[in-house]
Design an enzyme around this catalytic site. Sequence first.
Site, PDB file in Angstrom:
ATOM      1  N   LYS A   5       0.849  -1.197   0.000  1.00 27.04           N
ATOM      2  CA  LYS A   5       0.000   0.000   0.000  1.00 27.04           C
ATOM      3  C   LYS A   5       0.880   1.241   0.000  1.00 27.04           C
ATOM      4  O   LYS A   5       2.112   1.152   0.115  1.00 27.04           O
ATOM      5  CB  LYS A   5      -0.924   0.001   1.219  1.00 27.04           C
ATOM      6  CG  LYS A   5      -0.232   0.119   2.577  1.00 27.04           C
ATOM      7  CD  LYS A   5      -1.189   0.650   3.626  1.00 27.04           C
ATOM      8  CE  LYS A   5      -2.424  -0.204   3.793  1.00 27.04           C
ATOM      9  NZ  LYS A   5      -2.442  -1.026   4.982  1.00 27.04           N
ATOM     10  N   LYS A  18      -8.110  -5.009  -0.574  1.00 27.82           N
ATOM     11  CA  LYS A  18      -8.853  -4.311   0.477  1.00 27.82           C
ATOM     12  C   LYS A  18      -9.318  -2.956  -0.044  1.00 27.82           C
ATOM     13  O   LYS A  18      -8.522  -2.213  -0.620  1.00 27.82           O
ATOM     14  CB  LYS A  18      -7.944  -4.083   1.683  1.00 27.82           C
ATOM     15  CG  LYS A  18      -7.341  -5.370   2.215  1.00 27.82           C
ATOM     16  CD  LYS A  18      -6.507  -5.140   3.443  1.00 27.82           C
ATOM     17  CE  LYS A  18      -5.211  -4.432   3.160  1.00 27.82           C
ATOM     18  NZ  LYS A  18      -4.301  -4.436   4.317  1.00 27.82           N
TER      19      LYS A  18
END
Length: 242
Positions: free
Chosen positions: A28, A84
């Site tokens: 991320k 996610k």
Amino acid sequence: MPLLLVSVVNDREARQAMTAGADWIDIKQPARGSLGMADADAICTAVQAIAGERPVSIALGELVKWNDTAALEPQQFAGVARVKVGLAGTAPGGKWQPEWRDRWLSLCESLPAGVEPVAVHYADWLLCDAPSFDELLSAALTAGCSSMLIDTYYKSGRSLVHHYTTSELTELVRRAHQSGLEFVAAGSLRFEHLPTVIAAGADIVAVRGAACLTDDRTSPLCAERVEELKKFLAYEPLSDSR
Ligand SMILES: O=C[C@H](O)COP(=O)(O)O
């Protein structure tokens, strides 16, 4: 004992995290938010560096900011097991309320075969207009998720354990398990919070800030801190059966 998931920003950090003992690698860009998405080439080179040695998840940002042009091409999901997407701003007064569920389910359905969505509940859901745990659990079962992540949207010092007491967390884990879901605990977790999430029964402990050089999650990854986190989670007290 819970597994350790470490969020990394690039291939270098991915290698560091693996060597230091991380069980899961999450890619991320923390500077872009709680579930900030890394650039496609950073994801690609990190996945190549991981080379199948660890399961990989990637963050895709927030649903309210998602648009199809931001989507990765199917081949860019190669080597990725889970994705996610955050749901801040979707409920109850959010932009797409009450359509967030349909929109999220449709994003889940659009994922390539073999890539699973993670149902993300923000512990500070009341502050960021995200769905409740119950709403998420119901959507997770419809989407066929096998895991649920509890994280915090705001990274301003309040951790998961400030939003849920130990007994509340234990109950959430119990309910996730009862529904067949793995429970991933995150949200500005520090060393001192680990006993709580371990006691609550989390299957995976996910960190970024605690694994960085300073507690600032945008600072570089620190291999020594990852090693210490892994050691802490792997520690099993001697049984008291003398
Ligand atoms: O997936 C988990 C998050 O990266 C947790 O980040 P954090 O430890 O900085 O809250």
